[in-house]
Motif scaffolding. Structure first.
Motif, PDB file in Angstrom:
ATOM      1  N   UNK A  39       0.820  -1.215   0.000  1.00  0.00           N
ATOM      2  CA  UNK A  39       0.000   0.000   0.000  1.00  0.00           C
ATOM      3  C   UNK A  39       0.852   1.261   0.000  1.00  0.00           C
ATOM      4  N   UNK A  40       2.017   1.195   0.641  1.00  0.00           N
ATOM      5  CA  UNK A  40       2.840   2.411   0.713  1.00  0.00           C
ATOM      6  C   UNK A  40       3.930   2.420  -0.359  1.00  0.00           C
ATOM      7  N   UNK A  41       3.814   1.531  -1.349  1.00  0.00           N
ATOM      8  CA  UNK A  41       4.731   1.557  -2.483  1.00  0.00           C
ATOM      9  C   UNK A  41       6.069   0.908  -2.247  1.00  0.00           C
ATOM     10  N   UNK A  42       6.192   0.093  -1.211  1.00  0.00           N
ATOM     11  CA  UNK A  42       7.457  -0.586  -0.929  1.00  0.00           C
ATOM     12  C   UNK A  42       7.356  -2.055  -1.348  1.00  0.00           C
ATOM     13  N   UNK A  43       7.221  -2.274  -2.638  1.00  0.00           N
ATOM     14  CA  UNK A  43       7.049  -3.630  -3.150  1.00  0.00           C
ATOM     15  C   UNK A  43       8.246  -4.509  -2.859  1.00  0.00           C
ATOM     16  N   UNK A  44       9.456  -3.929  -2.858  1.00  0.00           N
ATOM     17  CA  UNK A  44      10.648  -4.739  -2.579  1.00  0.00           C
ATOM     18  C   UNK A  44      10.639  -5.247  -1.145  1.00  0.00           C
ATOM     19  N   UNK A  45      10.193  -4.415  -0.196  1.00  0.00           N
ATOM     20  CA  UNK A  45      10.107  -4.859   1.195  1.00  0.00           C
ATOM     21  C   UNK A  45       9.074  -5.978   1.336  1.00  0.00           C
ATOM     22  N   UNK A  46       7.978  -5.861   0.586  1.00  0.00           N
ATOM     23  CA  UNK A  46       6.968  -6.916   0.613  1.00  0.00           C
ATOM     24  C   UNK A  46       7.537  -8.221   0.069  1.00  0.00           C
ATOM     25  N   UNK A  47       8.258  -8.147  -1.048  1.00  0.00           N
ATOM     26  CA  UNK A  47       8.797  -9.371  -1.655  1.00  0.00           C
ATOM     27  C   UNK A  47       9.849 -10.025  -0.767  1.00  0.00           C
ATOM     28  N   UNK A  48      10.552  -9.231   0.035  1.00  0.00           N
ATOM     29  CA  UNK A  48      11.569  -9.795   0.928  1.00  0.00           C
ATOM     30  C   UNK A  48      10.964 -10.624   2.052  1.00  0.00           C
ATOM     31  N   UNK A  49       9.672 -10.429   2.322  1.00  0.00           N
ATOM     32  CA  UNK A  49       9.010 -11.248   3.329  1.00  0.00           C
ATOM     33  C   UNK A  49       8.800 -12.684   2.849  1.00  0.00           C
ATOM     34  N   UNK A  50       8.746 -12.877   1.526  1.00  0.00           N
ATOM     35  CA  UNK A  50       8.330 -14.162   0.974  1.00  0.00           C
ATOM     36  C   UNK A  50       9.219 -15.330   1.404  1.00  0.00           C
ATOM     37  N   UNK A  51      10.555 -15.235   1.284  1.00  0.00           N
ATOM     38  CA  UNK A  51      11.351 -16.403   1.697  1.00  0.00           C
ATOM     39  C   UNK A  51      11.311 -16.652   3.190  1.00  0.00           C
ATOM     40  N   UNK A  52      11.299 -15.561   3.991  1.00  0.00           N
ATOM     41  CA  UNK A  52      11.342 -15.749   5.450  1.00  0.00           C
ATOM     42  C   UNK A  52      10.054 -16.384   5.965  1.00  0.00           C
ATOM     43  N   UNK A  53       8.913 -15.865   5.546  1.00  0.00           N
ATOM     44  CA  UNK A  53       7.658 -16.440   6.019  1.00  0.00           C
ATOM     45  C   UNK A  53       7.250 -17.661   5.196  1.00  0.00           C
ATOM     46  N   UNK A  54       7.874 -17.841   4.039  1.00  0.00           N
ATOM     47  CA  UNK A  54       7.701 -19.099   3.328  1.00  0.00           C
ATOM     48  C   UNK A  54       8.242 -20.258   4.151  1.00  0.00           C
ATOM     49  N   UNK A  55       9.351 -20.021   4.843  1.00  0.00           N
ATOM     50  CA  UNK A  55       9.893 -21.054   5.734  1.00  0.00           C
ATOM     51  C   UNK A  55       8.947 -21.326   6.898  1.00  0.00           C
ATOM     52  N   UNK A  56       8.331 -20.264   7.429  1.00  0.00           N
ATOM     53  CA  UNK A  56       7.360 -20.436   8.516  1.00  0.00           C
ATOM     54  C   UNK A  56       6.170 -21.256   8.030  1.00  0.00           C
ATOM     55  N   UNK A  57       5.700 -20.955   6.815  1.00  0.00           N
ATOM     56  CA  UNK A  57       4.578 -21.704   6.250  1.00  0.00           C
ATOM     57  C   UNK A  57       4.941 -23.180   6.112  1.00  0.00           C
ATOM     58  N   UNK A  58       6.153 -23.460   5.653  1.00  0.00           N
ATOM     59  CA  UNK A  58       6.589 -24.851   5.498  1.00  0.00           C
ATOM     60  C   UNK A  58       6.712 -25.535   6.855  1.00  0.00           C
ATOM     61  N   UNK A  59       7.237 -24.808   7.859  1.00  0.00           N
ATOM     62  CA  UNK A  59       7.330 -25.376   9.210  1.00  0.00           C
ATOM     63  C   UNK A  59       5.945 -25.726   9.746  1.00  0.00           C
ATOM     64  N   UNK A  60       5.006 -24.812   9.564  1.00  0.00           N
ATOM     65  CA  UNK A  60       3.658 -25.040  10.056  1.00  0.00           C
ATOM     66  C   UNK A  60       2.999 -26.218   9.361  1.00  0.00           C
ATOM     67  N   UNK A  61       3.223 -26.329   8.047  1.00  0.00           N
ATOM     68  CA  UNK A  61       2.637 -27.432   7.303  1.00  0.00           C
ATOM     69  C   UNK A  61       3.211 -28.766   7.759  1.00  0.00           C
ATOM     70  N   UNK A  62       4.518 -28.795   7.992  1.00  0.00           N
ATOM     71  CA  UNK A  62       5.164 -30.019   8.494  1.00  0.00           C
ATOM     72  C   UNK A  62       4.617 -30.393   9.858  1.00  0.00           C
ATOM     73  N   UNK A  63       4.451 -29.381  10.725  1.00  0.00           N
ATOM     74  CA  UNK A  63       3.912 -29.634  12.061  1.00  0.00           C
ATOM     75  C   UNK A  63       2.491 -30.176  11.983  1.00  0.00           C
ATOM     76  N   UNK A  64       1.682 -29.598  11.090  1.00  0.00           N
ATOM     77  CA  UNK A  64       0.290 -30.019  10.963  1.00  0.00           C
ATOM     78  C   UNK A  64       0.169 -31.483  10.548  1.00  0.00           C
ATOM     79  N   UNK A  65       1.120 -31.959   9.751  1.00  0.00           N
ATOM     80  CA  UNK A  65       1.044 -33.326   9.241  1.00  0.00           C
ATOM     81  C   UNK A  65       1.146 -34.357  10.355  1.00  0.00           C
ATOM     82  N   UNK A  66       1.755 -33.963  11.491  1.00  0.00           N
ATOM     83  CA  UNK A  66       1.975 -34.919  12.579  1.00  0.00           C
ATOM     84  C   UNK A  66       0.948 -34.788  13.695  1.00  0.00           C
ATOM     85  N   UNK A  67      -0.089 -33.957  13.506  1.00  0.00           N
ATOM     86  CA  UNK A  67      -1.010 -33.648  14.604  1.00  0.00           C
ATOM     87  C   UNK A  67      -2.272 -34.485  14.582  1.00  0.00           C
ATOM     88  N   UNK A  68      -2.803 -34.714  15.789  1.00  0.00           N
ATOM     89  CA  UNK A  68      -4.210 -35.115  15.914  1.00  0.00           C
ATOM     90  C   UNK A  68      -4.998 -33.815  15.876  1.00  0.00           C
TER      91      UNK A  68
END
Length: 414
Positions: A204-233
């Motif tokens: 919204x504030x025109x900082x597209x590069x800052x937004x794109x830099x979030x992708x790899x860091x929180x992509x790892x969080x998403x993968x961690x969460x997905x891995x954790x979910x696979x082992x849950x009741x």
């Protein structure tokens, strides 16, 4: 919901307290099943009984605090912020001489949540610091993660994206050490929620590069969460929250087909179960997806449903984001008059929000002083310094603006 058990006698016996504990355990089960309104209604008579028991005892106080914490958790689902703070103050009175406990840490976590949404930076940060102090003293990775998450949301509201991200990733670090699977799952889910809000704010504030830099860091969080979910009741409601935030994040990460499929599955489940806390954010996300695809007429239909039924409260951040999106689609469809009316409604809503916040702060004046008094002098000084620094950055227009979280201009001390 069973509420017909006989009330506690004025001088409650151990058996009376045990019976009340059974009732409370049933309410906690209903909470897990997402029956939040029922829980709040059933808790009131039980809490009233507990307030009038004599003589006081450690067992009675523990039961009372458990009831208040369940009330705070349930109230948070409806953003009933003043009620959360009053219940927190009542719980702190009962915990006054206990020192650090997990119960006290949880009270501080919910107070931080409420003060943050009430645009009140000093007590929000104070409660966050106290929650972290108790959690670290107890060696609780679960509540350390929650305290770090609260800090992340405070700094997001204050417009500091870097600190918000840093604290959220630290929360995930603590969550990785948790043994409680639900607590860990919620941290992953809330991390993706914060990442989505932060991504949108940067865009919204025109900082597209800052937004794109979030992708790899929180992509790892998403993968961690997905891995954790696979082992849950699995717990159906908590699963749905996770998958909803996962869908939101995947869309921003460019995985639109998978995101759309997951989003519609979560929305269908939420509609079938009448989970209003999920229906609204999923409708908003669906409208943003349709809008991004250029399907503005369909997006408008979903946005109109976002505000229905009219008598059901809508979280302010969702309402403001929805109105912004509605104006964009109306403009794209050539409905300039309707777009102007929507913009006017948005301006009125923002003004009304500031007035409601100011009124709440006046009503609650003094309730925050206990939190400030509980902090060490060095912590108070650091929080004041943080607030002054953020205030200066706000005046220089060097902070992010998040719809519904724009609290620095109206809340910082001079």
């Amino acid at each position: 919901m069973p509420t017909s058990a006989p009330p506690l006698a004025p001088s409650a016996t151990g058996a009376d307290l045990a019976a009340a504990g059974v009732r409370l355990a049933d309410f906690q089960l209903r909470f897990v099943q997402a029956h939040f309104e029922e829980v709040l209604q059933a808790l009131e008579p039980l809490l009233e009984e507990l307030r009038h028991r004599h003589p006081p005892s450690a067992e009675l106080h523990r039961l009372h605090v458990r009831g208040l914490l369940l009330r705070m958790r349930s109230l948070s689902k409806f953003d009933r912020l003043e009620d959360i703070l009053h219940s927190g103050a009542e719980a702190l009175e009962l915990l006054a001489h206990d020192g650090p406990t997990v119960e006290r840490a949880e009270v501080f976590v919910f107070q931080a949540f409420a003060y943050n949404l009430l645009a009140w930076p000093q007590p929000a940060l104070s409660a966050t610091q106290l929650a972290l102090q108790d959690a670290l003293a107890l060696g609780s990775t679960e509540f350390s993660a929650q305290a770090m998450e609260r800090a992340a949301m405070c700094y997001l509201s204050m417009g500091d994206g870097l600190l918000a991200e840093r604290f959220m990733l630290e929360a995930i670090g603590f969550a990785e050490q948790c043994t409680a699977s639900t607590a860990k799952q919620l941290r992953y889910s809330n991390a993706l929620h914060l990442a989505c809000v932060l991504f949108d704010a940067y865009q919204d504030c025109g900082e597209a590069s800052a937004a794109s830099q979030l992708l790899p860091r929180f992509g790892r969080v998403q993968a961690q969460g997905e891995h954790h979910m696979a082992a849950l009741a699995h717990s159906c409601y908590i699963d749905a929250i996770w998958h909803g935030n996962q869908a939101r994040w995947l869309r921003r990460a460019g995985q639109t087909e998978r995101a759309g499929r997951l989003l519609r599955e979560v929305l269908a489940l939420a509609l079938a179960r009448d989970w209003q806390g999920l229906i609204r954010p999923m409708r908003l996300e669906l409208s943003l997806e349709l809008q991004a695809a250029g399907l503005h007429a369909q997006a408008l239909q979903e946005l109109q449903r976002l505000f229905e039924p009219l008598d059901l409260p809508l979280r302010e951040t969702q309402a403001l984001r929805g109105l912004q999106a509605m104006a964009r689609s109306q403009q794209a469809l050539g409905q300039s008059t309707q777009a102007e009316q929507t913009q006017a409604t948005l301006a009125l809503r923002l003004h009304g929000q500031r007035e409601r916040i100011a009124d709440a702060q006046r009503r609650l004046a003094g309730l925050d002083q206990r939190l400030v008094d509980m902090l060490q002098a060095a912590d108070r000084a650091r929080i004041e310094q943080d607030l002054q620094s953020m205030g200066q950055r706000a005046q220089q227009a060097r902070v992010l603006r998040v719809p519904g979280m724009d609290w620095l201009p109206v809340a910082l001390p001079a």
